[in-house]
Every structure is written in structure tokens, then in C-alpha cells.
Design a protein around this motif. Structure first.
Motif, mmCIF file in Angstrom:
data_model
loop_
_atom_site.group_PDB
_atom_site.id
_atom_site.type_symbol
_atom_site.label_atom_id
_atom_site.label_comp_id
_atom_site.label_asym_id
_atom_site.label_seq_id
_atom_site.Cartn_x
_atom_site.Cartn_y
_atom_site.Cartn_z
ATOM 1 N N ALA A 51 -8.193 -19.671 -9.245
ATOM 2 C CA ALA A 51 -7.118 -19.451 -8.275
ATOM 3 C C ALA A 51 -7.705 -19.279 -6.876
ATOM 4 C CB ALA A 51 -6.298 -18.227 -8.658
ATOM 5 N N PRO A 52 -6.976 -19.674 -5.821
ATOM 6 C CA PRO A 52 -7.475 -19.522 -4.454
ATOM 7 C C PRO A 52 -7.738 -18.062 -4.092
ATOM 8 C CG PRO A 52 -5.604 -21.018 -4.514
ATOM 9 C CD PRO A 52 -5.692 -20.387 -5.869
ATOM 10 N N LEU A 53 -8.569 -17.874 -3.080
ATOM 11 C CA LEU A 53 -8.842 -16.526 -2.580
ATOM 12 C C LEU A 53 -7.550 -15.846 -2.145
ATOM 13 C CD1 LEU A 53 -11.971 -17.221 -0.366
ATOM 14 C CD2 LEU A 53 -11.925 -15.862 -2.456
ATOM 15 N N HIS A 63 0.864 -1.175 0.000
ATOM 16 C CA HIS A 63 0.000 0.000 0.000
ATOM 17 C C HIS A 63 0.905 1.231 0.000
ATOM 18 C CE1 HIS A 63 -3.446 2.533 0.613
ATOM 19 N NE2 HIS A 63 -2.939 3.033 1.726
ATOM 20 N N ILE A 64 0.717 2.114 -0.975
ATOM 21 C CA ILE A 64 1.564 3.298 -1.130
ATOM 22 C C ILE A 64 0.759 4.545 -0.806
ATOM 23 C CG2 ILE A 64 2.976 4.631 -2.747
ATOM 24 C CD1 ILE A 64 3.470 2.035 -4.289
ATOM 25 N N ASP A 65 1.304 5.381 0.048
ATOM 26 C CA ASP A 65 0.653 6.636 0.440
ATOM 27 C C ASP A 65 1.670 7.764 0.280
ATOM 28 O OD1 ASP A 65 -1.108 8.514 1.411
ATOM 29 O OD2 ASP A 65 -0.761 8.018 3.522
ATOM 30 N N ASN A 66 1.349 8.732 -0.599
ATOM 31 C CA ASN A 66 2.265 9.854 -0.845
ATOM 32 C C ASN A 66 3.666 9.362 -1.232
ATOM 33 O OD1 ASN A 66 0.356 11.896 -0.308
ATOM 34 N ND2 ASN A 66 0.707 11.684 1.905
ATOM 35 N N ALA A 67 3.687 8.397 -2.138
ATOM 36 C CA ALA A 67 4.933 7.852 -2.704
ATOM 37 C C ALA A 67 5.746 7.036 -1.706
ATOM 38 C CB ALA A 67 5.808 8.968 -3.281
ATOM 39 N N ARG A 68 5.197 6.747 -0.522
ATOM 40 C CA ARG A 68 5.888 5.918 0.455
ATOM 41 C C ARG A 68 5.115 4.624 0.670
ATOM 42 N NH1 ARG A 68 9.935 7.816 3.580
ATOM 43 N NH2 ARG A 68 9.444 6.295 5.211
ATOM 44 N N VAL A 69 5.856 3.537 0.776
ATOM 45 C CA VAL A 69 5.255 2.250 1.081
ATOM 46 C C VAL A 69 4.969 2.203 2.574
ATOM 47 C CG1 VAL A 69 5.601 -0.242 1.085
ATOM 48 C CG2 VAL A 69 6.447 1.120 -0.830
ATOM 49 N N VAL A 70 3.706 2.018 2.923
ATOM 50 C CA VAL A 70 3.327 2.079 4.339
ATOM 51 C C VAL A 70 2.812 0.743 4.866
ATOM 52 C CG1 VAL A 70 2.853 4.545 4.284
ATOM 53 C CG2 VAL A 70 1.027 2.920 3.714
ATOM 54 N N GLY A 71 2.676 -0.261 4.024
ATOM 55 C CA GLY A 71 2.217 -1.555 4.498
ATOM 56 C C GLY A 71 1.491 -2.323 3.413
ATOM 57 N N PHE A 72 0.660 -3.267 3.851
ATOM 58 C CA PHE A 72 -0.084 -4.113 2.928
ATOM 59 C C PHE A 72 -1.481 -3.550 2.697
ATOM 60 C CE2 PHE A 72 2.970 -7.005 4.981
ATOM 61 C CZ PHE A 72 3.520 -7.626 3.876
ATOM 62 N N PRO A 73 -2.042 -3.742 1.505
ATOM 63 C CA PRO A 73 -3.428 -3.333 1.256
ATOM 64 C C PRO A 73 -4.396 -4.263 2.000
ATOM 65 C CG PRO A 73 -2.551 -4.488 -0.639
ATOM 66 C CD PRO A 73 -1.396 -4.314 0.306
ATOM 67 N N ASP A 74 -5.671 -3.889 1.988
ATOM 68 C CA ASP A 74 -6.673 -4.685 2.684
ATOM 69 C C ASP A 74 -6.926 -6.024 1.995
ATOM 70 O OD1 ASP A 74 -7.017 -2.715 4.601
ATOM 71 O OD2 ASP A 74 -8.627 -1.722 3.491
ATOM 72 N N VAL A 75 -6.742 -6.060 0.678
ATOM 73 C CA VAL A 75 -6.935 -7.300 -0.080
ATOM 74 C C VAL A 75 -5.683 -7.560 -0.911
ATOM 75 C CG1 VAL A 75 -8.289 -8.502 -1.821
ATOM 76 C CG2 VAL A 75 -9.432 -6.972 -0.213
ATOM 77 N N TRP A 76 -5.053 -8.693 -0.696
ATOM 78 C CA TRP A 76 -3.906 -9.051 -1.516
ATOM 79 C C TRP A 76 -3.656 -10.556 -1.379
ATOM 80 C CZ3 TRP A 76 0.660 -11.123 0.546
ATOM 81 C CH2 TRP A 76 0.824 -11.011 1.949
ATOM 82 N N GLY A 77 -2.939 -11.083 -2.343
ATOM 83 C CA GLY A 77 -2.592 -12.493 -2.314
ATOM 84 C C GLY A 77 -1.493 -12.800 -3.307
#
Length: 470
Positions: free
Chosen positions: A184-186, A135-149
């Protein structure tokens, strides 16, 4: 993909595919005695069918789907297998599918090589299209998005390897990919990233993913039809995996001219690839300080980025097998004590070892000052740098090292794995004559008329691993 041939593939790409096969089979054999390996072998029996394919660590052969399930899951068991630079593993899926189908269909070494390349190429392009799970906020990586796999590229790798092994024409190949992606799996990454005591199903079950892709491709041959625009639509595969603005042009960019195997990264340690930047700094520091008196260390400070700073990474007391692969304190202890990378890192004795416990208690994890800036160096939607660092505090001095790259990164001349590195890793995981024969056969795969020499050596080497551990 349907028209891909060894004659049109650059020689270095064919060579890289052999390195991938070697590394994958080394990880497979090394994982046969761990808890995931045992589960995977037991599960293989439930697939039934004729015994035509080799299952690493098993006494006899199993069905093709049983072998694909067991071997794919076991190859990923130690988290020692390659990583594509979006944070996904899928190389082993294509390798074990190509090998199992080679036994079933009587394929030659060159055909196995081609199926492996097709699997990695298709999966790498889909993985780039989906992109890093950040998850990118203002060009900085701040963590994982709510949905990913990270499951979808594994499924695609298996489907493409199957389609290529069966020499599908374009229309049938298209159906194989459509059916594979839609089954593909969830995307369970959010569940995984928020857990502390990590389950051994991991971020995805590589065995189920490989079987899903294989069955999807085979069902296309039997007449099943799927979504042929799965990679094109705004509601396509990437959107299903939480990406709002996927770049579908990456699926076909430089097709046939640039190959995804050029971007493969190899692992020197059995742990999450996101941790390898700090571990690379530690390895450099240890080489500089050798010999290092572990009992003189008062504190170890790990500097990491936002993707490797959650509770599963800072956990000082990992209680599950998978948790140990994501615990910085555990990794630091294994490296400082110079435990050989591989199954030995997960020996149960280290859970109560007083020296290990002391090192874990002295390990602290903080954010690297530039940890969130690595999105600035993305290339084709792939990660290139992820700054990490290590500070070791002793009674009389403070030592520090940092690295923007990880060992095994192909774009770093300093840390790229050459053939010697790949062969040394394999030899450490698969010692002895059977390991040497297996390595020789793989590195000359284009000259093998069948895979019998490879599967025979694989069976002997994995059986020896089980006996030694018992």
C-alpha cells in the motif's frame, strides 16, 4: 471471505451493493471531463496490453489494469463518492475492479455483485481496525495525528474484489491480502492536511491504489508470497498507518453476520465528508427560508469541528481543482446559489464570478461548541456524529441551524439515503436514456448474465458527457 456466497448474504446487503455500484458509476461518469479524469484516461494508455475493458470517457477500450487505474481515479475525482465512517473512500475501487475483471473473465452479474461485496467487506474491516484519522486528547478530538493515511483500505478493496472474482481458496486469498497491505502507498495524510493549495493527487491516488491491490492479488496467483500476519502483529498494517493501539478484533467481529455495507455513507455534495455536517445544517436552513435572497446576506458563519477547521477548509480563494472540494467558502457559495451538485461546482467561471466572490468574503469559519466531542459517539471505531452548524445574518434577522448527522448517514432516519435519493443523484449526474438503461441494469444486476449491457451504457453515457462539455 473465500467462502462468501450470495446465498449466505442477506438480501438487503446485496441491494446495498447495487446502490454502491450505481453511485460509484454515477461519480465516474460525472468526473470524466474534469482535469483528473483527463489525466487518468491519458495514463491508462501507458499500461498497454490487450483492449478488453471499458474506460469511461475513452473512445475505445483499454487494458484491464489501464481501465482499473482510470476508472478508480476518475470515480474519486469530484470527491462525490461514498465514504466509510472513518474518513476513507474505497467503494469505487472494488466496483471498477469487479467490472473490469468481469469483462476480462466473462463474469455474470451475480459474480460482479459478489466481488463488490467482498471488496467492501474486507476494506471496511481493515478501515475499522485502523480507525478514524484523529488525534484524541483527554477524550476530545483535537486534530490529525503526525502519521496517518487512507490508502490502505482502497488497496484492500481492490485485492479482495480481485481474489473473489478469481474464486481464490482461503490460503491464496490470505496471500492476496498480505501482499496488498504490504505494498500500500505511504500514509501521506499529514502532508495533505497541512497543504492549502491541494494537489490533484489528493489524499491518495485511487487509481494507483486499485491497481496495487489488483496486481497484489494476481501476483499471489502467480506464486508471490507475502506477510500472512500483516493484520495480526503489533507491528502490522495499522501501526504502519500511525495507530499505536489498533483493535484487531474488529477485523473478525460478527464476521458473516454483520456487513460493512450497512455502514456506508453517501454524499449529496462533492466535497470532503467532514464538511457535510455543517452543509446539512445549511440545506435544512435553506429549505426553511426558501426563497432566500442571497444579496440580503451580511454574513455566513460556519461552525465545524477540529478536523475541518484547518487552512485548507477556511481558504476563501481555492486556486486548484482539489482545493475547491475542501474550501468551506466555495461550498457555501455553491449551495446558496443553488448550483447543481457535481461537476458544475468546479466550473472555472466561479473563480471570477462577482456574486461567488462576495459570498466567499462574507463566510467565516469557527469551532462548533461541541465540535471536539464526537469521539464519544464512536461505534466499532467508526464516526457516528460530528456536530456542525450554520448561522446566516441578514439585515434584519439572524438564522441558525445545526446538525450532529450528515445527509446520507445510514444510522439517521432523517438523513438516510433511500433508493429514491440514490436514483435521483444518479439521474442528475447521468441524465438521458443511457443513464436510465445503466441504472436499470445495475439495479437488476443479479439477473444479468454478463456486464455487456452495463459497459455499453457506461461507454455511451460517459462519451456523451465528454461531448456535452466540449
Amino acid at each position: 471471505m473465500s467462502g462468501l456466497s450470495l446465498e449466505t448474504i442477506p438480501e438487503q446487503i446485496g441491494h446495498e451493493a447495487k446502490r454502491l455500484i450505481l453511485d460509484s458509476l454515477g461519480c465516474l461518469i460525472a468526473g470524466v471531463d474534469c482535469e483528473i479524469g483527463t489525466i487518468a484516461r491519458n495514463m491508462a494508455a501507458w499500461f498497454g496490453g490487450h483492449s478488453r475493458a471499458t474506460i469511461a470517457g475513452a473512445r475505445g477500450r483499454g487494458s484491464v489494469l489501464g481501465a482499473i487505474y482510470a476508472n478508480a481515479r476518475t470515480a474519486n475525482a469530484l470527491d462525490f463518492d461514498e465514504t466509510f465512517p472513518v474518513g476513507a473512500h474505497f467503494g469505487s475501487a472494488g466496483v471498477v475492479v469487479a467490472l473490469a475483471l468481469a469483462e476480462e473473465l466473462g463474469l455474470s452479474g451475480p459474480q460482479v455483485l459478489l466481488a463488490t461485496i467482498a471488496g467492501y467487506e474486507a476494506a471496511g474491516r481493515v478501515a475499522s481496525y485502523i480507525g478514524p484519522v484523529v488525534h484524541i486528547d483527554n477524550a476530545r478530538v483535537v486534530g490529525f495525528p503526525d502519521v496517518w493515511g487512507v490508502a490502505a483500505p482502497v488497496v484492500i478493496a481492490a485485492a479482495a474484489a480481485t481474489a473473489k472474482a478469481h474464486q481464490y481458496e482461503p490460503a491464496l486469498f490470505e496471500q492476496a491480502i498480505g501482499l496488498a497491505g504490504s505494498n500500500a502507498p505511504l500514509p501521506v495524510g499529514a502532508q495533505w492536511s497541512s497543504a492549502i493549495d491541494l494537489p490533484n493527487c489528493k489524499y491518495c491516488d485511487a487509481g494507483w491504489c486499485a491497481v496495487t491491490g489488483t496486481v497484489a492479488a494476481l501476483s499471489a496467483q502467480e506464486g508471490s508470497r507475502g506477510f500472512t500476519e500483516l493484520l495480526d502483529s503489533d507491528r502490522g498494517l495499522a501501526r504502519m498507518y500511525g495507530v499505536a493501539n489498533a483493535d484487531s478484533s474488529l477485523i473478525t467481529a460478527d464476521l458473516g453476520r454483520r456487513f460493512m455495507l450497512e455502514d456506508i455513507t453517501y454524499k449529496p455534495w462533492p466535497s470532503c465528508r467532514f464538511t457535510h455536517y455543517a452543509l446539512t445544517a445549511l440545506a435544512d436552513l435553506m429549505r426553511e427560508l426558501r426563497p432566500l435572497a442571497v444579496n440580503s446576506i451580511r454574513e455566513v458563519v460556519v461552525e465545524t469541528g477540529p478536523l475541518a477547521a484547518s487552512a485548507r477548509f477556511t481558504n476563501p480563494e481555492p486556486v486548484t481543482f482539489a482545493s475547491q472540494q475542501f474550501s468551506y467558502p466555495h461550498m457555501i457559495a455553491m449551495m446558496l446559489l443553488e448550483v447543481p451538485p457535481g461537476p458544475a461546482w468546479f466550473d472555472p467561471k466561479y473563480a471570477t464570478d462577482l456574486t461567488v466572490l462576495a459570498i466567499k468574503a462574507k463566510t467565516r469559519i469557527v469551532q462548533h461548541p461541541r465540535g471536539g466531542q464526537f469521539a464519544e459517539t464512536f461505534v466499532r471505531n467508526q464516526i457516528r456524529t460530528m456536530p456542525g452548524g450554520i448561522t446566516i445574518v441578514t439585515a434584519d434577522r439572524i438564522y441558525r441551524a445545526e446538525s450532529d448527522y450528515a445527509r446520507g448517514d445510514p444510522w439517521s432516519p432523517t438523513y438516510r439515503f433511500g433508493d429514491v435519493d440514490i436514483l435521483d443523484k444518479f439521474a442528475a449526474l447521468v441524465p438521458g436514456e443511457d443513464g436510465a438503461e445503466l441504472a436499470e441494469a445495475i439495479m437488476n444486476l443479479e439477473h444479468e448474465v454478463s456486464v455487456s449491457r452495463i459497459t455499453a451504457a457506461l461507454g455511451r453515457a460517459s462519451a456523451r458527457t465528454i461531448r456535452q462539455c466540449a
